[in-house]
Design a protein around this motif. Structure first.
Motif, PDB file in Angstrom:
ATOM      1  N   ARG A  11     -49.476  26.393  43.504  1.00 11.52           N
ATOM      2  CA  ARG A  11     -48.901  25.517  44.530  1.00 11.52           C
ATOM      3  C   ARG A  11     -49.819  24.334  44.814  1.00 11.52           C
ATOM      4  O   ARG A  11     -49.353  23.196  44.947  1.00 11.52           O
ATOM      5  CB  ARG A  11     -48.641  26.297  45.819  1.00 11.52           C
ATOM      6  CG  ARG A  11     -47.427  27.177  45.773  1.00 11.52           C
ATOM      7  CD  ARG A  11     -47.096  27.728  47.159  1.00 11.52           C
ATOM      8  NE  ARG A  11     -48.170  28.517  47.727  1.00 11.52           N
ATOM      9  CZ  ARG A  11     -48.305  29.836  47.572  1.00 11.52           C
ATOM     10  NH1 ARG A  11     -47.427  30.504  46.860  1.00 11.52           N
ATOM     11  NH2 ARG A  11     -49.300  30.475  48.142  1.00 11.52           N
ATOM     12  N   THR A  55     -50.082  16.914  54.235  1.00  9.98           N
ATOM     13  CA  THR A  55     -49.986  18.134  55.042  1.00  9.98           C
ATOM     14  C   THR A  55     -49.754  19.354  54.152  1.00  9.98           C
ATOM     15  O   THR A  55     -50.387  20.398  54.334  1.00  9.98           O
ATOM     16  CB  THR A  55     -48.856  17.998  56.075  1.00  9.98           C
ATOM     17  OG1 THR A  55     -49.130  16.859  56.906  1.00  9.98           O
ATOM     18  CG2 THR A  55     -48.740  19.240  56.935  1.00  9.98           C
ATOM     19  N   LEU A  56     -48.858  19.224  53.180  1.00 16.15           N
ATOM     20  CA  LEU A  56     -48.646  20.318  52.227  1.00 16.15           C
ATOM     21  C   LEU A  56     -49.927  20.621  51.461  1.00 16.15           C
ATOM     22  O   LEU A  56     -50.271  21.788  51.238  1.00 16.15           O
ATOM     23  CB  LEU A  56     -47.527  19.963  51.246  1.00 16.15           C
ATOM     24  CG  LEU A  56     -46.113  20.089  51.760  1.00 16.15           C
ATOM     25  CD1 LEU A  56     -45.130  19.568  50.717  1.00 16.15           C
ATOM     26  CD2 LEU A  56     -45.801  21.529  52.114  1.00 16.15           C
ATOM     27  N   TYR A  57     -50.633  19.572  51.040  1.00 14.25           N
ATOM     28  CA  TYR A  57     -51.896  19.753  50.322  1.00 14.25           C
ATOM     29  C   TYR A  57     -52.865  20.568  51.174  1.00 14.25           C
ATOM     30  O   TYR A  57     -53.488  21.508  50.680  1.00 14.25           O
ATOM     31  CB  TYR A  57     -52.499  18.385  49.978  1.00 14.25           C
ATOM     32  CG  TYR A  57     -53.780  18.460  49.187  1.00 14.25           C
ATOM     33  CD1 TYR A  57     -53.767  18.359  47.809  1.00 14.25           C
ATOM     34  CD2 TYR A  57     -55.009  18.632  49.815  1.00 14.25           C
ATOM     35  CE1 TYR A  57     -54.939  18.429  47.066  1.00 14.25           C
ATOM     36  CE2 TYR A  57     -56.184  18.701  49.090  1.00 14.25           C
ATOM     37  CZ  TYR A  57     -56.138  18.599  47.723  1.00 14.25           C
ATOM     38  OH  TYR A  57     -57.301  18.669  47.006  1.00 14.25           O
ATOM     39  N   LEU A  58     -53.002  20.205  52.443  1.00 11.87           N
ATOM     40  CA  LEU A  58     -53.928  20.934  53.321  1.00 11.87           C
ATOM     41  C   LEU A  58     -53.528  22.400  53.471  1.00 11.87           C
ATOM     42  O   LEU A  58     -54.387  23.288  53.426  1.00 11.87           O
ATOM     43  CB  LEU A  58     -53.990  20.278  54.697  1.00 11.87           C
ATOM     44  CG  LEU A  58     -54.788  19.009  54.800  1.00 11.87           C
ATOM     45  CD1 LEU A  58     -54.739  18.466  56.231  1.00 11.87           C
ATOM     46  CD2 LEU A  58     -56.225  19.225  54.385  1.00 11.87           C
ATOM     47  N   ILE A  59     -52.248  22.641  53.658  1.00  9.31           N
ATOM     48  CA  ILE A  59     -51.775  24.027  53.805  1.00  9.31           C
ATOM     49  C   ILE A  59     -52.061  24.821  52.535  1.00  9.31           C
ATOM     50  O   ILE A  59     -52.587  25.938  52.589  1.00  9.31           O
ATOM     51  CB  ILE A  59     -50.274  24.048  54.157  1.00  9.31           C
ATOM     52  CG1 ILE A  59     -50.058  23.495  55.567  1.00  9.31           C
ATOM     53  CG2 ILE A  59     -49.701  25.450  54.023  1.00  9.31           C
ATOM     54  CD1 ILE A  59     -48.608  23.193  55.891  1.00  9.31           C
ATOM     55  N   PHE A  60     -51.737  24.252  51.387  1.00 12.25           N
ATOM     56  CA  PHE A  60     -51.949  24.955  50.118  1.00 12.25           C
ATOM     57  C   PHE A  60     -53.436  25.083  49.800  1.00 12.25           C
ATOM     58  O   PHE A  60     -53.867  26.071  49.211  1.00 12.25           O
ATOM     59  CB  PHE A  60     -51.207  24.252  48.982  1.00 12.25           C
ATOM     60  CG  PHE A  60     -49.705  24.286  49.128  1.00 12.25           C
ATOM     61  CD1 PHE A  60     -49.078  25.268  49.873  1.00 12.25           C
ATOM     62  CD2 PHE A  60     -48.924  23.339  48.518  1.00 12.25           C
ATOM     63  CE1 PHE A  60     -47.699  25.310  50.009  1.00 12.25           C
ATOM     64  CE2 PHE A  60     -47.540  23.364  48.642  1.00 12.25           C
ATOM     65  CZ  PHE A  60     -46.930  24.353  49.395  1.00 12.25           C
ATOM     66  N   TRP A  61     -54.242  24.081  50.185  1.00 10.05           N
ATOM     67  CA  TRP A  61     -55.692  24.147  49.974  1.00 10.05           C
ATOM     68  C   TRP A  61     -56.286  25.289  50.809  1.00 10.05           C
ATOM     69  O   TRP A  61     -57.102  26.072  50.304  1.00 10.05           O
ATOM     70  CB  TRP A  61     -56.326  22.808  50.351  1.00 10.05           C
ATOM     71  CG  TRP A  61     -57.812  22.819  50.402  1.00 10.05           C
ATOM     72  CD1 TRP A  61     -58.674  22.765  49.339  1.00 10.05           C
ATOM     73  CD2 TRP A  61     -58.619  22.888  51.580  1.00 10.05           C
ATOM     74  NE1 TRP A  61     -59.970  22.798  49.806  1.00 10.05           N
ATOM     75  CE2 TRP A  61     -59.962  22.877  51.162  1.00 10.05           C
ATOM     76  CE3 TRP A  61     -58.343  22.955  52.937  1.00 10.05           C
ATOM     77  CZ2 TRP A  61     -61.020  22.916  52.062  1.00 10.05           C
ATOM     78  CZ3 TRP A  61     -59.389  23.003  53.833  1.00 10.05           C
ATOM     79  CH2 TRP A  61     -60.707  22.990  53.387  1.00 10.05           C
ATOM     80  N   LEU A  62     -55.866  25.395  52.069  1.00  6.98           N
ATOM     81  CA  LEU A  62     -56.367  26.485  52.909  1.00  6.98           C
ATOM     82  C   LEU A  62     -55.960  27.849  52.355  1.00  6.98           C
ATOM     83  O   LEU A  62     -56.767  28.787  52.348  1.00  6.98           O
ATOM     84  CB  LEU A  62     -55.846  26.327  54.350  1.00  6.98           C
ATOM     85  CG  LEU A  62     -56.524  25.255  55.186  1.00  6.98           C
ATOM     86  CD1 LEU A  62     -55.747  25.014  56.469  1.00  6.98           C
ATOM     87  CD2 LEU A  62     -57.958  25.635  55.474  1.00  6.98           C
ATOM     88  N   ASP A  63     -54.726  27.966  51.896  1.00  2.00           N
ATOM     89  CA  ASP A  63     -54.255  29.224  51.317  1.00  2.00           C
ATOM     90  C   ASP A  63     -55.051  29.579  50.062  1.00  2.00           C
ATOM     91  O   ASP A  63     -55.489  30.718  49.885  1.00  2.00           O
ATOM     92  CB  ASP A  63     -52.762  29.128  51.003  1.00  2.00           C
ATOM     93  CG  ASP A  63     -52.183  30.437  50.512  1.00  2.00           C
ATOM     94  OD1 ASP A  63     -52.608  31.512  51.012  1.00  2.00           O
ATOM     95  OD2 ASP A  63     -51.311  30.401  49.620  1.00  2.00           O
ATOM     96  N   ASN A  66     -58.592  30.633  50.985  1.00  7.22           N
ATOM     97  CA  ASN A  66     -58.576  31.973  51.561  1.00  7.22           C
ATOM     98  C   ASN A  66     -58.439  33.041  50.474  1.00  7.22           C
ATOM     99  O   ASN A  66     -59.097  34.077  50.519  1.00  7.22           O
ATOM    100  CB  ASN A  66     -57.436  32.081  52.575  1.00  7.22           C
ATOM    101  CG  ASN A  66     -57.398  33.425  53.246  1.00  7.22           C
ATOM    102  OD1 ASN A  66     -58.430  33.987  53.595  1.00  7.22           O
ATOM    103  ND2 ASN A  66     -56.206  33.959  53.425  1.00  7.22           N
TER     104      ASN A  66
END
Length: 116
Positions: A11, A55-63, A66
Motif C-alpha cells: 500500500r 494523508t494516505l501516504y502518512l497513514i500507510f507509512w505509519l502502518d 508499525n
C-alpha cells in the motif's frame, strides 16, 4: 514477512508514486502561477488532491512502520521522502528492493527446510 506486513508495504509503495507526482505537479503549478503566468492558478485543484494523497501516504507509512518495526532512522528517512519532490519514486524503488530481498530470503529458508 507475513501477509499483513507485505500488504502494508505494498500500500505504501502504491501511494508513494502518485503522491510524488502530485507534489511535483503542485510545485510546477505554483512556479507558473507566481513566476510566469499570473492568471494561471491550478493550486486550488492540485492542493486538495496532493493533500489527500499525502494523508494516505502518512497513514500507510505509519502502518508499514508499525508492522515492519523499522528503526527510527529508517522510518524518518522514509517519511522524508514524502517531503522531497519526487521522493516517492525513490521510496517505491527501495521498498521494491526490500520486498524482493524478503522473497529471496523466504525461498532460501523454504529450500533449506526441504533439504534438511
Amino acid at each position: 514477512m507475513d501477509l499483513k506486513t507485505a500488504s502494508a508495504i505494498r500500500r505504501l509503495r502504491l501511494v508513494s508514486v502518485p503522491e510524488g507526482i502530485s507534489w511535483i505537479i503542485l510545485l510546477v503549478c505554483t512556479i507558473i502561477k507566481y513566476g510566469v503566468d499570473k492568471g494561471f492558478d491550478a493550486a486550488p485543484v492540485m492542493g486538495p488532491i496532493h493533500g489527500a494523497l499525502f494523508t494516505l501516504y502518512l497513514i500507510f507509512w505509519l502502518d508499514a512502520w508499525n508492522r515492519t518495526k523499522w528503526n527510527k532512522g529508517k522510518a524518518a528517512l522514509y517519511f522524508a521522502y514524502s517531503i522531497i519532490p519526487g521522493g516517492g519514486f525513490i521510496l517505491e524503488r527501495r521498498l521494491s528492493r526490500e520486498a524482493e530481498d524478503a522473497v529471496i530470503a523466504a525461498r532460501a529458508r523454504k529450500e533449506e527446510a526441504a533439504n534438511a
